[in-house]
Design a protein around this motif. Structure first.
Motif, PDB file in Angstrom:
ATOM      1  N   ARG A  60       0.853  -1.189   0.000  1.00 27.18           N
ATOM      2  CA  ARG A  60       0.000   0.000   0.000  1.00 27.18           C
ATOM      3  C   ARG A  60       0.891   1.241   0.000  1.00 27.18           C
ATOM      4  N   SER A  61       0.418   2.295  -0.623  1.00 26.68           N
ATOM      5  CA  SER A  61       1.099   3.584  -0.504  1.00 26.68           C
ATOM      6  C   SER A  61       0.831   4.116   0.890  1.00 26.68           C
ATOM      7  N   LEU A  62       1.875   4.617   1.533  1.00 23.02           N
ATOM      8  CA  LEU A  62       1.755   5.000   2.940  1.00 23.02           C
ATOM      9  C   LEU A  62       2.132   6.470   3.159  1.00 23.02           C
ATOM     10  N   ARG A  63       1.346   7.167   3.976  1.00 22.42           N
ATOM     11  CA  ARG A  63       1.604   8.576   4.266  1.00 22.42           C
ATOM     12  C   ARG A  63       2.080   8.834   5.700  1.00 22.42           C
ATOM     13  N   PHE A  64       2.164   7.778   6.521  1.00 19.73           N
ATOM     14  CA  PHE A  64       2.529   7.980   7.932  1.00 19.73           C
ATOM     15  C   PHE A  64       3.743   7.118   8.292  1.00 19.73           C
ATOM     16  N   TYR A  65       4.846   7.790   8.599  1.00 24.86           N
ATOM     17  CA  TYR A  65       6.110   7.079   8.807  1.00 24.86           C
ATOM     18  C   TYR A  65       6.639   7.237  10.224  1.00 24.86           C
ATOM     19  N   SER A  66       7.289   6.194  10.680  1.00 26.50           N
ATOM     20  CA  SER A  66       8.120   6.255  11.877  1.00 26.50           C
ATOM     21  C   SER A  66       9.434   6.939  11.498  1.00 26.50           C
ATOM     22  N   ASN A  67      10.083   7.591  12.477  1.00 22.34           N
ATOM     23  CA  ASN A  67      11.398   8.177  12.178  1.00 22.34           C
ATOM     24  C   ASN A  67      12.533   7.186  12.440  1.00 22.34           C
ATOM     25  N   GLU A  68      12.163   5.948  12.670  1.00 14.55           N
ATOM     26  CA  GLU A  68      13.170   4.898  12.893  1.00 14.55           C
ATOM     27  C   GLU A  68      14.087   4.772  11.684  1.00 14.55           C
ATOM     28  N   ASP A  69      15.361   4.624  11.960  1.00 13.01           N
ATOM     29  CA  ASP A  69      16.344   4.560  10.884  1.00 13.01           C
ATOM     30  C   ASP A  69      16.244   3.238  10.117  1.00 13.01           C
ATOM     31  N   VAL A  70      16.734   3.269   8.914  1.00 11.91           N
ATOM     32  CA  VAL A  70      16.846   2.072   8.071  1.00 11.91           C
ATOM     33  C   VAL A  70      18.303   2.006   7.623  1.00 11.91           C
ATOM     34  N   PRO A  71      18.957   0.844   7.751  1.00  9.52           N
ATOM     35  CA  PRO A  71      20.361   0.762   7.312  1.00  9.52           C
ATOM     36  C   PRO A  71      20.490   1.175   5.842  1.00  9.52           C
ATOM     37  N   GLU A 120      18.267  17.569 -15.653  1.00  7.29           N
ATOM     38  CA  GLU A 120      17.491  16.606 -14.870  1.00  7.29           C
ATOM     39  C   GLU A 120      16.237  17.283 -14.337  1.00  7.29           C
ATOM     40  N   LYS A 121      15.185  16.481 -14.184  1.00 13.70           N
ATOM     41  CA  LYS A 121      13.943  16.996 -13.612  1.00 13.70           C
ATOM     42  C   LYS A 121      13.441  16.009 -12.571  1.00 13.70           C
ATOM     43  N   VAL A 122      12.845  16.521 -11.514  1.00 20.14           N
ATOM     44  CA  VAL A 122      12.288  15.627 -10.495  1.00 20.14           C
ATOM     45  C   VAL A 122      11.144  14.824 -11.112  1.00 20.14           C
ATOM     46  N   TYR A 123      11.246  13.527 -11.006  1.00 18.46           N
ATOM     47  CA  TYR A 123      10.239  12.637 -11.592  1.00 18.46           C
ATOM     48  C   TYR A 123       9.286  12.134 -10.510  1.00 18.46           C
ATOM     49  N   LEU A 124       9.846  11.700  -9.403  1.00 18.40           N
ATOM     50  CA  LEU A 124       9.046  11.249  -8.258  1.00 18.40           C
ATOM     51  C   LEU A 124       9.778  11.582  -6.964  1.00 18.40           C
ATOM     52  N   LEU A 125       8.996  11.778  -5.925  1.00 20.68           N
ATOM     53  CA  LEU A 125       9.514  12.054  -4.591  1.00 20.68           C
ATOM     54  C   LEU A 125       8.964  10.945  -3.705  1.00 20.68           C
ATOM     55  N   MET A 126       9.870  10.140  -3.137  1.00 24.40           N
ATOM     56  CA  MET A 126       9.399   8.957  -2.419  1.00 24.40           C
ATOM     57  C   MET A 126       9.931   8.906  -0.994  1.00 24.40           C
ATOM     58  N   PRO A 127       9.097   9.218   0.003  1.00 28.28           N
ATOM     59  CA  PRO A 127       9.522   8.952   1.370  1.00 28.28           C
ATOM     60  C   PRO A 127       9.668   7.433   1.537  1.00 28.28           C
ATOM     61  N   VAL A 128      10.670   7.023   2.311  1.00 29.57           N
ATOM     62  CA  VAL A 128      10.915   5.595   2.511  1.00 29.57           C
ATOM     63  C   VAL A 128      11.210   5.328   3.976  1.00 29.57           C
ATOM     64  N   GLY A 129      10.570   4.337   4.527  1.00 35.21           N
ATOM     65  CA  GLY A 129      10.841   3.977   5.912  1.00 35.21           C
ATOM     66  C   GLY A 129       9.845   2.950   6.409  1.00 35.21           C
ATOM     67  N   TYR A 130       9.743   2.864   7.735  1.00 32.57           N
ATOM     68  CA  TYR A 130       8.767   1.962   8.342  1.00 32.57           C
ATOM     69  C   TYR A 130       7.502   2.748   8.687  1.00 32.57           C
ATOM     70  N   PRO A 131       6.364   2.091   8.668  1.00 33.90           N
ATOM     71  CA  PRO A 131       5.129   2.786   9.023  1.00 33.90           C
ATOM     72  C   PRO A 131       5.160   3.287  10.479  1.00 33.90           C
ATOM     73  N   ALA A 132       4.543   4.408  10.713  1.00 29.42           N
ATOM     74  CA  ALA A 132       4.337   4.865  12.087  1.00 29.42           C
ATOM     75  C   ALA A 132       3.497   3.821  12.827  1.00 29.42           C
ATOM     76  N   ALA A 133       3.712   3.734  14.132  1.00 30.57           N
ATOM     77  CA  ALA A 133       2.982   2.732  14.930  1.00 30.57           C
ATOM     78  C   ALA A 133       1.476   2.882  14.742  1.00 30.57           C
ATOM     79  N   ASP A 134       1.023   4.123  14.600  1.00 28.89           N
ATOM     80  CA  ASP A 134      -0.412   4.360  14.380  1.00 28.89           C
ATOM     81  C   ASP A 134      -0.704   4.717  12.924  1.00 28.89           C
ATOM     82  N   GLY A 135       0.166   4.270  12.033  1.00 31.87           N
ATOM     83  CA  GLY A 135      -0.006   4.565  10.610  1.00 31.87           C
ATOM     84  C   GLY A 135      -1.293   3.970  10.055  1.00 31.87           C
ATOM     85  N   THR A 136      -1.924   4.703   9.191  1.00 29.82           N
ATOM     86  CA  THR A 136      -3.183   4.247   8.597  1.00 29.82           C
ATOM     87  C   THR A 136      -3.111   4.347   7.076  1.00 29.82           C
TER      88      THR A 136
END
Lengths: 293, 293
Positions: free
Chosen positions: B97-108, B257-273
């Protein structure tokens, strides 16, 4: 619904493995490939990110249930497992090549359909899903498409494309004597024509906007290519410049759709070849496509 | 090079499985996930389609070795195995699923890099590979990007987008009070900015054409989304309308170059919906995206 390794198994080794490894999800993934079951069950999927039940959360303030947000169930795996999976996936995709030489050997249709289903999970602008996949198996239709492409491609090479482009393309197709001849369009058991909708038309005839159809169809095509590779099939993403409207007419698709990609799909010919590339030419190294900020 | 199940293994269950199941390739795939090895070896990849050695075949008639074709080595699996793999892959992608709510937990970072490497295997027009992936981890840069996006997004909602679109987008984001506020751009540990090159510039300054950059970057983004999902990460494909050149400047990327997509990446927030959808709304059924001809 959550992944489980305690599901009944008719295949003892799979069950042993599932219970032996740490992490039920990964065990379940392994079982997917070890298990001779005819149908893939959801509890065999490596991890889940289902939308869950319709539990309206505090983040949802819509009065209409259908527009509400619901909890997002996301099953975590360890960093170490994610690392190994991500590396394996990259290695796996590195093995893919675009192929121009196909065997006429048939491919079961349901395998193709599974790949289309995978492509249809792509995200899209405002969730408009502006794609349509025409899977062409009928020999006469493939022949018509090939003729349309070859007639226009000769024009492309002689007039539409600039000389630099023609030179570059000839290098890519390894200086084939007649680069506009496209035998793969009739040799391959399938052509998948990816159609892009520029707008929607409501049942009452009114026009409805579609957002970012180009990106959306590109992403869906990326999923399709991955799915085909995963299903042990070869393909080629070709663009039939000039023949788009002819192909649309051949397939009887509506005027709000345009041919986005033309993809022969099948197994490589026994003597199939690919352009030779040094390591540097095969794909750009990470330093040329990526920077950390 | 071919896949092999006889490779030495330090993990006995994996070895037992690999020798017990029919088909070395699938056994090897299973081992990939069962094996606790730190590095993924090529013999663990499910099947190979390497370009082989530089053996010039009869189909190659180029005098220059670098432009010659070489044999295409393609390892076949059974239809039954392909069927099961293709079904599992479709089911697996259905969970995204596309997600809009992220945890700030780091990802290696290396996990992110593996996903970028996977994206870089995409096919592209004349093999020009017209993509660049900016992985933004620095908090100050993420903040600058967020500000640029939010300023322009407010303009989008008030002036650039038509009322119908605004209404549809509000439904999608579940009537968030301020849809132009994009906290995910600073909450997520990474933003991946996919850049699209409109043309190349040679070292001597001359312009070089790039073919089909839109499709090529779309396909690469599709591979990236799949790779991230496979690595247990959530993302969102967003399009920062109006903020493209600001973001390009923030990242110091060149004008071609032109911005094509902007993609936040991470883990869902604990209360992510995620937006609630009925089965019919979640994704179009096959009958609406596919036809056999």
């Amino acid at each position: 619904m959550s992944s489980s390794s305690s599901s009944s198994s008719s295949f003892s080794i799979g069950a042993v493995v599932a219970s032996a490894v740490a992490g039920a999800s990964l065990g379940a993934l392994a079982s997917t490939y070890l298990r001779p079951a005819k149908t893939v069950r959801k509890d065999l999927i490596p991890f889940l990110s289902s939308q869950g039940k319709a539990v309206v959360t505090s983040k949802a303030n819509a009065s209409d249930h259908d527009h509400a947000h619901v909890d997002y169930h996301f099953e975590r795996i360890s960093h170490e497992d994610a690392r190994e999976r991500s590396k394996a996936f990259a290695e796996f995709l590195t093995m893919r090549r675009s192929l121009r030489f196909y065997s006429n050997e048939d491919v079961p249709l349901d395998i193709i359909e599974n790949c289309i289903e995978a492509a249809g999970t792509a995200p899209s602008g405002a969730h408009t899903q502006p794609w349509y996949f025409c899977v062409v198996k009928t020999a006469a239709l493939k022949e018509q498409i090939r003729q349309a492409v070859e007639i226009e491609e000769e024009v492309n090479y002689q007039r539409r494309m600039n000389k630099v482009w023609v030179g570059e393309c000839n290098i890519l197709v390894s200086a084939l004597p007649d680069a506009y001849i496209k035998p793969y369009l009739t040799e391959a058991p399938y052509i998948i024509v990816v159609m892009k909708r520029s707008h929607d038309i409501e049942p009452d005839g009114t026009r409805k906007e579609v957002y970012y159809p180009e990106q959306s169809c590109g992403i869906a095509s990326g999923l399709l290519i991955t799915a085909l590779h995963n299903a042990n099939l070869a393909t080629l993403t070709s663009t039939p410049m000039g023949a788009e409207s002819k192909i649309r007419t051949i397939l009887g698709r509506p005027a709000n759709e345009k041919v986005y990609l033309l993809m022969p799909v099948g197994y490589p010919a026994a003597d199939g070849t690919v352009p030779y590339r040094t390591d540097a030419e095969l794909r750009k190294p990470m330093k040329d496509i990526y920077q950390l900020y």
